[in-house]
Motif scaffolding. Structure first.
Motif, PDB file in Angstrom:
ATOM      1  N   ASN A   1      20.628  -8.806  28.828  1.00  0.00           N
ATOM      2  CA  ASN A   1      21.050  -8.100  27.606  1.00  0.00           C
ATOM      3  C   ASN A   1      21.152  -9.025  26.392  1.00  0.00           C
ATOM      4  OD1 ASN A   1      21.231  -5.584  28.853  1.00  0.00           O
ATOM      5  ND2 ASN A   1      23.338  -5.919  29.515  1.00  0.00           N
ATOM      6  N   VAL A   2      21.699 -10.211  26.593  1.00  0.00           N
ATOM      7  CA  VAL A   2      21.816 -11.162  25.482  1.00  0.00           C
ATOM      8  C   VAL A   2      20.435 -11.570  24.989  1.00  0.00           C
ATOM      9  CG1 VAL A   2      22.532 -13.503  24.846  1.00  0.00           C
ATOM     10  CG2 VAL A   2      24.080 -12.031  26.154  1.00  0.00           C
ATOM     11  N   THR A   3      19.525 -11.829  25.932  1.00  0.00           N
ATOM     12  CA  THR A   3      18.157 -12.208  25.557  1.00  0.00           C
ATOM     13  C   THR A   3      17.467 -11.098  24.787  1.00  0.00           C
ATOM     14  OG1 THR A   3      18.012 -13.565  27.562  1.00  0.00           O
ATOM     15  CG2 THR A   3      15.955 -13.068  26.429  1.00  0.00           C
TER      16      THR A   3
END
Length: 279
Positions: free
Chosen positions: A260-262
């Motif tokens: 998700n962060v990526t």
């Protein structure tokens, strides 16, 4: 300072610049491959917008650099499958991979046709905008998937069709399909994070291999500037090894967090690229 001294100074500056570029492209291949191997993203979805951002290469060359780097990463990662504590569902993933190969031909055709209609800048804007939109939808799905129904699809025709759609989108966008694969594997086959990563990597391997074979059989590689390819592929090998080792040490929740962060970071890069191209 004599002309000879000036020549050597300019030569030293040029060599330093080349060394910086080599390190830069190695790190792009390495970091994208580590994250790709850990989160099932493949790395192409990272490499494509990052290389767009630097603007050193045209879209077609970026596609070759990305495909070759991702292929090396996925090859190394698949060799580590037995130690990754996940399950490779060959029956479903192979069907999606076959569909992705077929869809890849259509996607590449659409991409080539788009280049004949306008400038590469317009195609780049379309690619980055569509990729950002798709990634936003994937991010929202991953964030709220616990409130949605996941399925276990067995219909082979449907699975093949899904593969064709994934392959077409991935080839046109030049990303290898990683985030699309992961979302579909969650939604259609109720896979957990580690299984989705392994199966996504399996699909990516075939899609990138077919993409490179298609290029070899059509335009060939001589027309592309591949001076940084070896360094990126070396980064892909090391990244695949490191990513495969790290995934053994983290749980499914941590994998989803990295995913998700990526995705969020890639969305921001794509939005920046669109603004930059239009300015």
């Amino acid at each position: 300072m004599s002309k000879l001294d000036m020549y050597f100074v300019q030569l030293d500056l040029y060599l330093e610049m080349i060394e910086i570029l080599i390190l830069l492209y190695f790190l792009i291949g390495f970091s994208a491959s580590v994250i790709g191997a850990m989160a099932g993203l493949g790395g192409g979805v990272i490499i494509k917008p990052v290389l767009d951002f630097f603007g050193h290469y045209d879209l077609s060359t970026i596609g070759v650099l990305s495909a070759a780097t991702v292929l090396t990463m996925s090859t190394v990662s698949l060799l580590q499958v037995k130690s990754m504590h996940g399950k490779l569902d060959k029956s479903h993933s192979l069907l999606i991979a076959i569909g992705s190969i077929l869809g890849g031909f259509f996607g590449k055709g659409i991409y080539n046709y788009s280049l004949t209609l306008g400038s590469t800048t317009i195609t780049g804007v379309i690619q980055s905008s569509l990729l950002a939109l798709i990634l936003v939808l994937i991010f929202l799905y991953m964030k709220y998937k616990k409130y949605m129904t996941a399925y276990t699809v067995e219909n082979k025709s449907l699975i093949l069709t899904v593969g064709v759609i994934l392959g077409m989108l991935s080839a046109f966008l030049g990303i290898g399909g990683g985030p699309l694969n992961v979302a579909v594997l969650y939604f259609l086959f109720s896979m957990n994070a580690k299984n989705a990563v392994i199966n996504s990597t399996f699909i990516i391997f075939f899609s990138q291999l077919s993409a490179l074979i298609l290029i070899a059989c059509t335009t060939g590689f001589a027309i592309y500037d591949l001076s940084m390819l070896g360094y990126m592929m070396f980064g892909g090998v090391l990244g695949g090894l490191v990513g495969s080792k790290l995934i053994q040490k983290i749980n499914n929740d941590r994998i989803e967090f990295i995913f998700n962060v990526t995705i969020l970071l890639i969305i921001l890069v794509n939005v920046f690229n669109v603004v930059n191209m239009l300015s």
